[in-house]
Design a protein around this motif. Structure first.
Motif, short mmCIF file in Angstrom:
data_model
loop_
_atom_site.label_atom_id
_atom_site.label_comp_id
_atom_site.label_asym_id
_atom_site.label_seq_id
_atom_site.Cartn_x
_atom_site.Cartn_y
_atom_site.Cartn_z
N VAL A 184 7.66 0.11 4.36
CA VAL A 184 8.88 -0.68 4.54
C VAL A 184 9.44 -0.45 5.95
CG1 VAL A 184 11.23 -1.03 3.72
CG2 VAL A 184 9.41 -0.44 2.08
N LEU A 185 9.58 0.83 6.30
CA LEU A 185 10.24 1.17 7.58
C LEU A 185 9.48 0.67 8.79
CD1 LEU A 185 11.60 4.81 7.05
CD2 LEU A 185 12.72 2.63 6.62
N ARG A 186 8.17 0.50 8.65
CA ARG A 186 7.37 0.01 9.77
C ARG A 186 7.89 -1.32 10.32
NH1 ARG A 186 3.67 1.59 12.92
NH2 ARG A 186 1.61 1.09 12.13
N PHE A 187 8.56 -2.09 9.47
CA PHE A 187 9.05 -3.41 9.90
C PHE A 187 10.41 -3.35 10.60
CE2 PHE A 187 6.39 -4.56 6.13
CZ PHE A 187 5.44 -5.29 6.82
N TYR A 188 11.06 -2.18 10.53
CA TYR A 188 12.45 -2.11 11.02
C TYR A 188 12.58 -1.06 12.11
CZ TYR A 188 13.06 -4.66 6.68
OH TYR A 188 12.94 -5.58 5.68
N PRO A 189 12.98 -1.50 13.33
CA PRO A 189 13.11 -0.55 14.44
C PRO A 189 14.24 0.45 14.20
CG PRO A 189 13.60 -2.82 15.15
CD PRO A 189 13.32 -2.88 13.69
N HIS A 215 0.80 -1.23 0.00
CA HIS A 215 0.00 0.00 0.00
C HIS A 215 0.83 1.28 0.00
CE1 HIS A 215 0.93 -0.20 4.30
NE2 HIS A 215 0.51 1.03 4.43
N GLY A 216 2.06 1.22 0.55
CA GLY A 216 2.90 2.42 0.54
C GLY A 216 3.30 2.80 -0.88
N TYR A 217 3.60 1.79 -1.66
CA TYR A 217 4.02 2.03 -3.04
C TYR A 217 2.86 2.58 -3.87
CZ TYR A 217 8.23 -0.68 -1.95
OH TYR A 217 9.40 -1.13 -1.40
N TRP A 218 1.68 1.94 -3.70
CA TRP A 218 0.51 2.41 -4.46
C TRP A 218 0.12 3.83 -4.07
CZ3 TRP A 218 -1.02 0.05 -8.66
CH2 TRP A 218 -0.87 -1.33 -8.79
N ALA A 219 0.15 4.11 -2.76
CA ALA A 219 -0.25 5.44 -2.30
C ALA A 219 0.72 6.49 -2.82
CB ALA A 219 -0.31 5.47 -0.77
N ALA A 220 2.02 6.16 -2.80
CA ALA A 220 3.02 7.12 -3.28
C ALA A 220 2.78 7.42 -4.76
CB ALA A 220 4.41 6.55 -3.07
N GLN A 221 2.43 6.39 -5.51
CA GLN A 221 2.20 6.58 -6.94
C GLN A 221 0.96 7.45 -7.18
OE1 GLN A 221 2.26 2.77 -8.85
NE2 GLN A 221 2.17 3.65 -10.91
N LEU A 222 -0.06 7.23 -6.36
CA LEU A 222 -1.29 8.03 -6.49
C LEU A 222 -1.02 9.52 -6.30
CD1 LEU A 222 -3.84 5.79 -4.55
CD2 LEU A 222 -4.29 6.79 -6.80
N ARG A 277 5.88 6.21 0.30
CA ARG A 277 6.33 4.96 -0.31
C ARG A 277 7.06 4.08 0.71
NH1 ARG A 277 8.21 3.36 -5.76
NH2 ARG A 277 10.03 2.04 -5.57
N TYR A 278 7.97 4.70 1.48
CA TYR A 278 8.83 3.90 2.35
C TYR A 278 8.27 3.69 3.75
CZ TYR A 278 12.23 3.52 -1.29
OH TYR A 278 12.84 3.19 -2.47
N HIS A 279 7.18 4.35 4.11
CA HIS A 279 6.68 4.13 5.48
C HIS A 279 6.29 2.66 5.66
CE1 HIS A 279 2.39 3.94 4.24
NE2 HIS A 279 2.18 3.44 5.43
N LEU A 318 11.97 -6.14 0.84
CA LEU A 318 11.77 -5.12 1.87
C LEU A 318 13.09 -4.83 2.61
CD1 LEU A 318 8.30 -6.30 3.20
CD2 LEU A 318 8.77 -4.10 2.10
N ASP A 319 13.88 -5.88 2.85
CA ASP A 319 15.22 -5.66 3.43
C ASP A 319 16.02 -4.70 2.55
OD1 ASP A 319 14.91 -7.36 5.64
OD2 ASP A 319 15.65 -9.11 4.56
N ARG A 320 15.97 -4.96 1.25
CA ARG A 320 16.75 -4.11 0.33
C ARG A 320 16.20 -2.68 0.31
NH1 ARG A 320 16.43 -8.88 -2.80
NH2 ARG A 320 14.77 -8.01 -4.09
#
Ligand code: FE2
Ligand code: FE2
Length: 246
Positions: free
Chosen positions: A141-146, A116-123, A137-139, A172-174
């Motif tokens: 992804v970042l949500r998974f990493y402290p 959803h971050g990628y789709w929202a960023a594109q919108l 876009r990256y929120h 997502l790691d990348r």
């Protein structure tokens, strides 16, 4: 006319409109519920036309819809985004972060959940500063990493939702690695810090509180979202008219 008769009349008008139309769902709406390779369910289409515009089951949008019209007519409950934006405001974040918070989950709320971050960023990309689209876009992804430096821990809610053994996919790691080394990392990270885990059912936040911030930071197209020929216009049109046959 009282409310009951008005509701009955509307029901009747809707039933009549539906009788005249063939409305089908795009593959993505049912993929997973059924195997997309299965033949589509047969419908009796005799004497009916395939829907090519507004779906009568939905509230009609204005001819030149704005971002707020999408919030009001097409997005699911937006309390989470509104409360996140209010928190960012309270925490003294800049307007880019506040706007990013306000729209960050718009895809999950009105379009597609996966990535959803990628789709929202594109919108939103054609209408906002590049940095805002980057953060959105990256929120995801970042949500998974402290990140202790920002006081951001892995969300307890994710342990509940995805189980203790869930590991983000390698892509997502990348993406996390890339984002962490980016000049706009802080903006994206601040979005995750203000992205509320749980919202307060008693806190009412109104869209109009953000009218000025949106006015200054979201380039609302004159023709309306969906009709300005931007790279994401077709996506806004699909949210407006989600069941058009073509
Ligand atoms: Fe999100
Ligand atoms: Fe969120």
């Amino acid at each position: 006319m009282n409310d009951l008769s008005r509701a009955e009349l509307l029901d009747h008008e809707l039933a009549e409109a539906m009788d005249k139309l063939v409305i089908v769902k795009s593959a993505i709406y049912t993929s997973g519920e059924c195997d997309p390779r299965d033949p589509p369910q047969r419908q009796d289409t005799a004497g009916r036309l395939h829907l090519m515009g507004h779906d009568p089951r939905l509230p009609k949008m204005p001819a030149k819809p704005t971002l707020f019209d999408f919030f009001n007519y097409r997005f699911g409950p937006a309390a989470h985004m509104l409360q996140s934006a209010r928190l960012a405001l309270k925490n003294g974040c800049n307007e880019k972060v506040i706007l990013a918070c306000l729209v960050h989950d718009c895809s999950a709320a009105g379009f597609i959940r996966a990535d959803h971050g990628y789709w929202a960023a594109q919108l939103i990309a054609p209408y906002v500063d590049e940095e805002v689209a980057f953060a959105v876009r990256y929120h995801q992804v970042l949500r998974f990493y402290p990140d202790e430096a920002f006081g951001y821990k892995y969300p307890d809610s994710y342990v509940r939702l995805f189980g203790p053994n869930y590991r983000p996919e390698p892509y997502l790691d990348r993406a996390h690695e890339y984002c962490r080394n980016h000049k706009w990392y802080e903006t994206a990270r601040l979005l995750t810090v203000n992205d509320l885990y749980s919202f307060d059912p008693n806190l009412q936040v109104e869209l109009k509180e953000f009218t000025d911030i949106v006015g200054r930071n979201f380039r609302q197209p004159e023709e309306g979202l969906g009709f300005d020929n931007s790279p994401s216009a077709h996506m806004w049109r699909t949210i407006n008219w989600p069941t058009r046959y073509l």
